[in-house]
Design a protein around this motif. Structure first.
Motif, PDB file in Angstrom:
ATOM      1  N   ASP A  59     -11.761  -7.757 -75.189  1.00 50.05           N
ATOM      2  CA  ASP A  59     -12.617  -8.923 -75.527  1.00 50.05           C
ATOM      3  C   ASP A  59     -13.533  -9.256 -74.655  1.00 50.05           C
ATOM      4  O   ASP A  59     -13.666  -9.792 -73.602  1.00 50.05           O
ATOM      5  N   ILE A  60     -14.793  -8.918 -75.283  1.00 47.73           N
ATOM      6  CA  ILE A  60     -16.124  -9.066 -74.614  1.00 47.73           C
ATOM      7  C   ILE A  60     -16.683 -10.605 -74.806  1.00 47.73           C
ATOM      8  O   ILE A  60     -16.707 -11.254 -75.745  1.00 47.73           O
ATOM      9  N   THR A  62     -15.100 -13.355 -73.798  1.00 47.19           N
ATOM     10  CA  THR A  62     -14.079 -13.928 -74.153  1.00 47.19           C
ATOM     11  C   THR A  62     -13.956 -15.286 -74.396  1.00 47.19           C
ATOM     12  O   THR A  62     -13.549 -16.001 -75.106  1.00 47.19           O
ATOM     13  N   ASP A  82     -15.295 -11.960 -69.086  1.00 42.82           N
ATOM     14  CA  ASP A  82     -16.666 -12.970 -69.330  1.00 42.82           C
ATOM     15  C   ASP A  82     -16.951 -13.376 -68.022  1.00 42.82           C
ATOM     16  O   ASP A  82     -16.477 -13.164 -66.880  1.00 42.82           O
ATOM     17  N   SER A 124     -15.829  -8.806 -80.127  1.00 44.66           N
ATOM     18  CA  SER A 124     -16.920 -10.078 -79.523  1.00 44.66           C
ATOM     19  C   SER A 124     -17.158 -10.856 -80.677  1.00 44.66           C
ATOM     20  O   SER A 124     -17.499 -10.729 -82.007  1.00 44.66           O
ATOM     21  N   VAL A 127     -21.780 -13.500 -78.976  1.00 47.00           N
ATOM     22  CA  VAL A 127     -21.935 -13.058 -77.612  1.00 47.00           C
ATOM     23  C   VAL A 127     -23.279 -12.792 -77.415  1.00 47.00           C
ATOM     24  O   VAL A 127     -24.223 -12.626 -76.507  1.00 47.00           O
ATOM     25  N   THR A 128     -23.578 -11.479 -78.417  1.00 46.19           N
ATOM     26  CA  THR A 128     -24.638 -10.654 -78.194  1.00 46.19           C
ATOM     27  C   THR A 128     -26.078 -11.387 -78.259  1.00 46.19           C
ATOM     28  O   THR A 128     -26.759 -10.953 -77.558  1.00 46.19           O
ATOM     29  N   TRP A 141     -20.494  -1.048 -74.292  1.00 43.91           N
ATOM     30  CA  TRP A 141     -19.313  -0.991 -74.954  1.00 43.91           C
ATOM     31  C   TRP A 141     -18.841   0.229 -75.919  1.00 43.91           C
ATOM     32  O   TRP A 141     -17.837   0.633 -75.980  1.00 43.91           O
ATOM     33  N   ASN A 153     -18.042  -6.847 -84.017  1.00 43.86           N
ATOM     34  CA  ASN A 153     -18.623  -7.954 -83.594  1.00 43.86           C
ATOM     35  C   ASN A 153     -19.216  -8.896 -84.498  1.00 43.86           C
ATOM     36  O   ASN A 153     -19.799  -8.508 -85.855  1.00 43.86           O
TER      37      ASN A 153
END
Length: 260
Positions: A59-60, A62, A82, A124, A127-128, A141, A153
């Motif tokens: 989990d990117i 998070t 994170d 994710s 986030v991006t 990733w 995502n």
């Protein structure tokens, strides 16, 4: 050297902002975990997983751990990363509350502290758009995914209204509609000026997405993808739809090619 210093400062600014937001953002996530949204998000995530499989998941970004908790409670082996210490503290507390077994790591999602081809699934949410070097992040990733693994995502064109007149008009209309419908304006109770200052420096605030993402994902090596540009219609409640009507959430599901 100057660019590296600027990038480090930008990462520090983003991290500091979300440290301040950690507690209130966690409260929002906790409400999601206790509402019908939990099942909606679970359906979205698990709908891309074969029944009975136990996946190794990353989990990117998070945050307070929403995706990590959902997937861990569904029986998967979850690692969550994170850069923000305050978010990780909230995530650990939330995981403990829900008795979810998750490995939490503090780190930069542009430079993941994992060997290549370690995960079956990378997830994710929102986030991006925060990233100082999104191409590098997507490449990382991709690197940690096993052949045949997937990236899911969720994001939106957050703060594109600062650069695009049509989006600005939509943003203003959303603010007016929140007053008309007598719902909380989600842009009132946050440090909007600070986030706007940061957003003006972030590359994805200025780019209409998700087409940029797809082009980049194909460039870094993903072989297949699927896009849903109206995912907010499924997961957002009425208050969120009013607040973010001009900024619809999209979902990207991209897959790394299997080895022959």
């Amino acid at each position: 050297m100057t660019n590296k210093i600027n990038n480090n400062q930008l990462l520090n600014d983003v991290t500091r902002y979300w440290n301040i937001r950690a507690e209130s953002y966690s409260e929002s996530n906790q409400q999601e975990l206790l509402s019908e949204k939990q099942q909606k998000w679970r359906h979205l995530l698990l709908g891309h997983i074969k029944e009975g499989e136990t996946l190794k998941v990353l989990d990117i970004g998070t945050g307070p751990g929403f995706f990590a908790i959902l997937l861990a409670l569904s029986g998967h082996d979850v690692t969550a990363i994170d850069a923000t210490e305050g978010m990780l503290l909230e995530a650990k507390q939330n995981a403990q509350t829900h008795k979810a077994n998750i490995q939490f790591i503090r780190g930069d999602v542009h430079q993941l502290p994992f060997a290549s081809e370690q995960f079956d699934l990378v997830v994710s949410r929102n986030v991006t758009w925060n990233l100082k070097a999104p191409e590098k992040a997507y490449s990382e990733w991709f690197r940690v995914l096993k052949p045949g693994g997937s990236l899911i995502n969720f994001d939106a064109n957050w703060y594109l209204h600062l650069f695009d007149e049509n989006y600005w008009q939509g943003f203003v209309a959303d603010r007016e509609r929140s007053i008309e419908k007598q719902v909380e304006d989600h842009y009132v109770n946050t440090d909007t000026k600070e986030m706007e200052r940061i957003a003006r420096q972030l590359p994805l605030s200025q780019i209409k997405r998700p087409q940029w993402d797809i082009n980049t994902l194909l460039e870094v090596g993903f072989s297949r993808y699927m896009i849903d540009t109206r995912i907010g219609d499924f997961v957002w409640n009425e208050e969120e739809k009013i607040n973010y009507g001009s900024t619809p959430m999209f979902m990207i599901h991209a897959q790394k090619q299997k080895n022959n």
